[in-house]
Design a protein around this motif. Structure first.
Motif, mmCIF file in Angstrom:
data_model
loop_
_atom_site.group_PDB
_atom_site.id
_atom_site.type_symbol
_atom_site.label_atom_id
_atom_site.label_comp_id
_atom_site.label_asym_id
_atom_site.label_seq_id
_atom_site.Cartn_x
_atom_site.Cartn_y
_atom_site.Cartn_z
ATOM 1 N N UNK A 1 0.818 -1.207 0.000
ATOM 2 C CA UNK A 1 0.000 0.000 0.000
ATOM 3 C C UNK A 1 0.851 1.255 0.000
ATOM 4 N N UNK A 2 1.879 1.273 0.809
ATOM 5 C CA UNK A 2 2.737 2.459 0.883
ATOM 6 C C UNK A 2 3.455 2.704 -0.440
ATOM 7 N N UNK A 3 3.843 1.629 -1.103
ATOM 8 C CA UNK A 3 4.548 1.791 -2.381
ATOM 9 C C UNK A 3 3.682 2.471 -3.431
ATOM 10 N N UNK A 4 2.360 2.436 -3.241
ATOM 11 C CA UNK A 4 1.453 3.057 -4.210
ATOM 12 C C UNK A 4 1.128 4.511 -3.881
ATOM 13 N N UNK A 5 1.590 5.008 -2.742
ATOM 14 C CA UNK A 5 1.253 6.373 -2.345
ATOM 15 C C UNK A 5 1.807 7.384 -3.341
ATOM 16 N N UNK A 6 3.019 7.150 -3.822
ATOM 17 C CA UNK A 6 3.600 8.079 -4.787
ATOM 18 C C UNK A 6 2.732 8.260 -6.016
ATOM 19 N N UNK A 7 2.016 7.213 -6.396
ATOM 20 C CA UNK A 7 1.161 7.298 -7.577
ATOM 21 C C UNK A 7 0.053 8.327 -7.401
ATOM 22 N N UNK A 8 -0.389 8.557 -6.165
ATOM 23 C CA UNK A 8 -1.425 9.566 -5.926
ATOM 24 C C UNK A 8 -0.922 10.960 -6.260
ATOM 25 N N UNK A 9 0.323 11.246 -5.876
ATOM 26 C CA UNK A 9 0.901 12.553 -6.204
ATOM 27 C C UNK A 9 1.150 12.669 -7.704
ATOM 28 N N UNK A 10 1.593 11.574 -8.310
ATOM 29 C CA UNK A 10 1.774 11.592 -9.771
ATOM 30 C C UNK A 10 0.448 11.824 -10.485
ATOM 31 N N UNK A 11 -0.622 11.230 -9.951
ATOM 32 C CA UNK A 11 -1.930 11.389 -10.581
ATOM 33 C C UNK A 11 -2.316 12.867 -10.635
ATOM 34 N N UNK A 12 -2.182 13.543 -9.506
ATOM 35 C CA UNK A 12 -2.556 14.960 -9.499
ATOM 36 C C UNK A 12 -1.609 15.789 -10.338
ATOM 37 N N UNK A 13 -0.342 15.428 -10.338
ATOM 38 C CA UNK A 13 0.588 16.146 -11.210
ATOM 39 C C UNK A 13 0.178 16.017 -12.670
ATOM 40 N N UNK A 14 -0.249 14.837 -13.063
ATOM 41 C CA UNK A 14 -0.631 14.609 -14.461
ATOM 42 C C UNK A 14 -1.899 15.370 -14.845
ATOM 43 N N UNK A 15 -2.744 15.718 -13.859
ATOM 44 C CA UNK A 15 -3.942 16.487 -14.172
ATOM 45 C C UNK A 15 -3.613 17.876 -14.708
#
Length: 510
Positions: free
Chosen positions: A127-141
């Motif tokens: 779960x923790x390894x996927x946290x970075x993807x949340x920030x990447x998601x918003x960056x990509x917006x």
């Protein structure tokens, strides 16, 4: 029906798991205005390992003056630093840097999560390894989100609706999944151009401190993100402060109501992600054992401490007893163990007061006439740790305490229904509306029932959520959404522009 345990006592944990040092550089300090500063008080929070009941570390406790300093830093950064004036694509680069550094710190954050609240290490790692993807998601917006939309006004040659940052955000996260909850507040806030005061939970501040260390490492402009840990009284100062434009809160519905009242009094913006008492409707065409296995496995997540857990299971009256026995069989066989034991399926509750609270609900269930199928007590062989057996009640009245109040522990209630219509009625008869699920082999039927359920998310044949699509609730489960494109909107204010001339760089609309 007895519960199987993996080991007696604390055996089974990796020998070195509890020998690792606390992976934080400054737990005795607060991160304010880009620096680690000593708190103005000598008070600290004792962080207790729920599997051993031993002190893990102490964290600095912020006082009223510290909170004021953090808010002042965020206000100054918003008003004077130029952060809100950066293009979204520029702020997106900072989010990608945060994501990259968080991935490097995943092992540290996973260790903290397990030691602080007892989540299984086998789960926390992934779960923790996927946290970075949340920030990447918003960056990509930043690439295609409509921060500016041109319009043809009824007066003047130029019209546009622009979405601008709401201002200073007070982000308050719960103790069960603090790093994920922070990501869905800090990520969209920073992309929008807001500045943030992140208030970490006293029971589990470590992951927020990791985020602060990351902000320091990448050189995030001073004051854009401030991190401190405070009790409820000092946290309310953050909610009351007129320099704070918005509160983003995850926690109990009782606390959410208080925040809504305070924010309403001063017309501050707020979003609330609150509690749940989520139903699962098992329709007559679906296999009972398959449903029971799925629901028992899902309730092991975070040791039952999930606001969106499917804890009210509604099944036809004529299949009720068979389903309750199947559910009790699967859930009662769950392997309890130390959260670092790779074979464990259920760890301890996060703290002593939480176990006491859940045990109180079990007692109420018995007193109000529900039938205990399995569990209900503390497992044998665990002299230390806040462990509780996985518990199933049958014949639960939908108006009873255990059917209406959020328990936040491994306790499932089976509720009999007369038919499909009655099942939908029972599912909706709750003050909450966070999550739900429909178990049926007929997708058309699932959609029809799902559209009638008053819940922010409805899954099919299992516990399902997808933060990228948005998460939030109806009724007392909250206001607003987190995650997805809808999760960015609460951090933005819409401004209508009507100009009596065409600005440089803009073409006339056809």
């Amino acid at each position: 029906m007895s519960t199987q345990v993996s080991v007696d006592g604390s055996a089974g944990a990796a020998p070195s798991a509890r020998e690792q040092p606390v992976p934080l550089r400054h737990p005795d300090r607060l991160f304010i205005d880009g620096r680690w500063v000593a708190p103005t008080t000598a008070s600290t929070f004792a962080i207790i390992d729920p599997a051993t009941e031993e002190l893990y570390y102490r964290a600095a406790e912020a006082g009223a003056e510290d909170m004021s300093l953090a808010v002042a830093a965020a206000r100054r950064a918003f008003d004077s630093s130029g952060w809100p004036q950066l293009a979204p694509a520029e702020r997106a680069q900072w989010l990608h840097r945060i994501a990259d550094r968080l991935r490097r710190r995943a092992a540290d954050a996973s260790q903290l999560w397990t030691r602080q609240v007892g989540v299984l290490h086998s789960m926390s790692k992934g779960s923790i390894e996927r946290i970075g993807a949340s920030y990447d998601y918003y960056a990509d917006l930043a690439a295609d989100f409509p921060f500016e939309v041109r319009h043809r006004p009824n007066q003047g040659p130029f019209g546009a609706v622009v979405r601008e940052p709401i201002g200073v955000v007070g982000a308050i996260v719960a103790w069960n999944t603090p790093m994920s909850l922070a990501a869905h507040k800090v990520g969209p806030a920073l992309l929008a151009g807001c500045t943030v005061v992140l208030k970490a939970p006293p029971e589990a501040p470590g992951e927020a401190y990791v985020l602060a260390e990351v902000a320091e490492e990448i050189g995030l402009p001073a004051g854009v993100l401030n991190v401190l840990t405070a009790d409820r009284e000092v946290s309310e100062l953050l909610v009351r402060d007129p320099r704070v434009d918005k509160i983003a809160f995850t926690g109990s519905s009782a606390a959410g109501r208080r925040i809504a009242a305070v924010c309403g009094d001063r017309m501050a913006r707020f979003t609330l992600e609150l509690g749940g008492k989520s139903p699962a409707i098992v329709l007559d065409d679906y296999d009972l054992e398959t449903a029971a296995r799925s629901l028992a496995a899902a309730e092991c997540t975070l040791n039952g401490q999930v606001c969106s857990s499917l804890t009210r299971i509604i099944v036809s009256r004529h299949r009720h007893d068979a389903f309750a026995e199947a559910l009790g069989s699967f859930f009662g066989a769950v392997r309890i163990g130390d959260p670092f034991d790779p074979d464990a399926q259920l760890g301890p509750l996060a703290m002593e007061r939480q176990r006491d609270r859940v045990e109180g609900f079990v007692a109420k269930g018995l007193a109000e006439g529900a039938r205990l199928v399995t569990g209900g007590g503390r497992p044998e062989g665990f002299e230390r740790g806040y462990y509780l057996q996985p518990t199933v009640f049958a014949g639960v009245d939908n108006g009873s305490t255990i059917a209406q109040e959020e328990i936040f522990g491994p306790v499932l209630s089976v509720i009999p229904a007369d038919d499909e219509e009655h099942a939908i009625q029972l599912a909706n008869e709750t003050p909450y509306g966070l999550n739900a699920s429909v178990f049926t082999d007929d997708a058309d039927r699932a959609l029809r029932v799902a559209r009638r359920l008053r819940a922010g998310t409805v899954g099919h044949n299992g516990y399902r959520t997808d933060p990228a699509m948005g998460f939030g609730g109806f009724k007392q489960s909250g206001i607003g959404r987190e995650g997805g494109r809808d999760g960015l909107l609460p951090y933005l204010e819409s401004k209508t522009l009507i100009l009596d001339g065409l600005p440089t760089g803009y073409d006339p609309l056809d």
